[in-house]
Scaffold this motif. Structure first.
Motif, short mmCIF file in Angstrom:
data_model
loop_
_atom_site.label_atom_id
_atom_site.label_comp_id
_atom_site.label_asym_id
_atom_site.label_seq_id
_atom_site.Cartn_x
_atom_site.Cartn_y
_atom_site.Cartn_z
N LEU A 47 -13.37 7.90 6.69
CA LEU A 47 -13.57 7.84 5.25
C LEU A 47 -12.55 6.91 4.59
CD1 LEU A 47 -15.14 8.85 2.79
CD2 LEU A 47 -13.54 10.78 2.67
N ALA A 48 -11.31 6.96 5.05
CA ALA A 48 -10.27 6.08 4.51
C ALA A 48 -10.63 4.61 4.75
CB ALA A 48 -8.92 6.42 5.15
N LYS A 49 -11.15 4.32 5.93
CA LYS A 49 -11.58 2.96 6.23
C LYS A 49 -12.72 2.54 5.31
CE LYS A 49 -10.26 3.13 11.11
NZ LYS A 49 -10.74 3.23 12.49
N GLN A 50 -13.72 3.42 5.15
CA GLN A 50 -14.87 3.11 4.30
C GLN A 50 -14.48 2.88 2.85
OE1 GLN A 50 -17.63 6.35 4.78
NE2 GLN A 50 -18.09 5.83 6.91
N GLU A 51 -13.58 3.71 2.36
CA GLU A 51 -13.17 3.62 0.95
C GLU A 51 -11.96 2.73 0.73
OE1 GLU A 51 -12.92 7.34 -1.10
OE2 GLU A 51 -14.85 8.02 -0.34
N ASN A 52 -11.39 2.21 1.83
CA ASN A 52 -10.20 1.37 1.78
C ASN A 52 -9.07 2.06 1.00
OD1 ASN A 52 -8.73 -0.91 2.50
ND2 ASN A 52 -9.21 -1.93 0.56
N LYS A 53 -8.84 3.32 1.36
CA LYS A 53 -7.79 4.12 0.72
C LYS A 53 -6.82 4.60 1.79
CE LYS A 53 -9.81 6.56 -3.22
NZ LYS A 53 -10.21 7.91 -3.67
N PRO A 54 -5.54 4.66 1.45
CA PRO A 54 -4.59 5.27 2.38
C PRO A 54 -4.81 6.78 2.45
CG PRO A 54 -3.50 4.67 0.33
CD PRO A 54 -4.91 4.17 0.23
N SER A 120 -4.95 2.62 5.25
CA SER A 120 -6.39 2.87 5.21
C SER A 120 -7.07 2.68 6.56
CB SER A 120 -7.05 1.95 4.17
OG SER A 120 -6.84 0.60 4.50
N ASP A 121 -6.41 2.02 7.50
CA ASP A 121 -6.98 1.88 8.84
C ASP A 121 -6.58 3.03 9.76
OD1 ASP A 121 -4.31 1.33 9.40
OD2 ASP A 121 -4.69 -0.68 10.19
N GLY A 122 -5.83 3.99 9.21
CA GLY A 122 -5.41 5.16 9.99
C GLY A 122 -4.06 5.00 10.66
N SER A 123 -3.44 3.85 10.54
CA SER A 123 -2.13 3.65 11.16
C SER A 123 -1.04 4.32 10.33
CB SER A 123 -1.84 2.15 11.33
OG SER A 123 -1.79 1.50 10.07
N PHE A 124 -0.06 4.85 11.02
CA PHE A 124 1.04 5.58 10.40
C PHE A 124 1.84 4.67 9.49
CE2 PHE A 124 5.49 6.98 10.47
CZ PHE A 124 5.35 8.25 9.96
N SER A 125 2.25 5.18 8.34
CA SER A 125 3.04 4.40 7.39
C SER A 125 4.43 5.02 7.18
CB SER A 125 2.31 4.31 6.05
OG SER A 125 3.08 3.63 5.09
N SER A 126 4.49 6.28 6.74
CA SER A 126 5.79 6.91 6.49
C SER A 126 5.67 8.42 6.51
CB SER A 126 6.38 6.45 5.16
OG SER A 126 5.64 6.97 4.08
N GLN A 127 6.85 9.07 6.56
CA GLN A 127 6.90 10.52 6.65
C GLN A 127 8.15 11.02 5.95
OE1 GLN A 127 6.58 11.86 10.69
NE2 GLN A 127 7.40 13.88 10.26
N THR A 128 8.02 12.15 5.28
CA THR A 128 9.16 12.82 4.66
C THR A 128 8.86 14.31 4.63
OG1 THR A 128 10.67 12.80 2.76
CG2 THR A 128 8.32 12.58 2.28
N ALA A 129 9.86 15.09 4.30
CA ALA A 129 9.67 16.54 4.28
C ALA A 129 10.46 17.15 3.14
CB ALA A 129 10.13 17.15 5.61
N GLY A 141 4.19 9.45 -4.03
CA GLY A 141 2.84 8.89 -3.86
C GLY A 141 2.75 7.45 -4.30
N LYS A 142 3.38 7.12 -5.41
CA LYS A 142 3.35 5.74 -5.91
C LYS A 142 4.03 4.78 -4.94
CE LYS A 142 2.92 6.95 -10.74
NZ LYS A 142 3.55 6.97 -12.08
N ARG A 143 5.11 5.23 -4.32
CA ARG A 143 5.81 4.38 -3.33
C ARG A 143 4.96 4.17 -2.07
NH1 ARG A 143 10.35 7.71 -4.33
NH2 ARG A 143 10.09 8.60 -2.25
N ASN A 144 4.10 5.12 -1.76
CA ASN A 144 3.33 5.06 -0.52
C ASN A 144 1.90 4.59 -0.69
OD1 ASN A 144 4.94 6.15 1.90
ND2 ASN A 144 5.54 7.43 0.18
N LYS A 145 1.50 4.28 -1.91
CA LYS A 145 0.16 3.76 -2.17
C LYS A 145 0.17 2.26 -1.82
CE LYS A 145 -3.27 2.93 -5.59
NZ LYS A 145 -3.48 2.56 -6.96
N LYS A 146 -0.73 1.88 -0.96
CA LYS A 146 -0.75 0.46 -0.57
C LYS A 146 -2.13 -0.11 -0.72
CE LYS A 146 3.12 1.06 2.39
NZ LYS A 146 3.70 1.15 3.63
#
Length: 146
Positions: A47-54, A120-129, A141-146
């Protein structure tokens, strides 16, 4: 006569309370918070690929107090929900069950709640906790929106 006045006052009070409750319901209608995708991880990536969304992935546990606070107070915030729903495919998984367990292991999740972001291609970008208030979570979210 006195009983009739008390009854009338009670009815007026009941109508007033019901109207106030109805206003509160309409204020929150449509704002149930972040909408989380309910299919499989593979389907979310497709779905992320189809919608081009992270993708935003919340990994939590049932026993985690901060996870419950995030779900109750932050994920339901109107500004947070509007941004995340418009910007991401949102997924929430339990780290101790099913795909949540698999992904928590794969990405070495060791603290809860954990927030993972994927392109959006499913590849890992970042992680925090860790717990974030609404403003901090929105900024994350704003920092991680690409």
């Amino acid at each position: 006569m006195k009983k009739l006045a008390i009854l009338a006052a009670g009815i007026i009070l009941l109508i007033f309370v019901a109207a106030k409750y109805a206003d509160k319901e309409s204020d929150t209608a449509g704002n149930s918070g972040i909408t989380f995708f309910t299919g499989s991880w593979e389907q979310a990536v497709e779905l992320a690929k189809q919608e081009n969304k992270p993708i935003f992935l919340d990994i939590s546990t049932s026993w985690c107090g901060y996870c419950r606070r995030m779900k109750a107070n932050v994920f339901t915030d109107a500004d947070v929900a509007a941004f995340y729903n418009a910007s991401f495919i949102n997924v929430s998984l339990d780290a101790e069950h099913g795909e949540g367990s698999v992904l928590a292991g794969k990405y070495r999740v060791s603290a809860y709640p954990s927030f993972l972001f994927f392109n959006s291609d499913g590849s890992f970008s970042s992680q925090t906790a860790g717990y974030r208030n609404s403003d901090n979570f929105l900024e994350l979210g704003k920092r991680n929106k690409k």
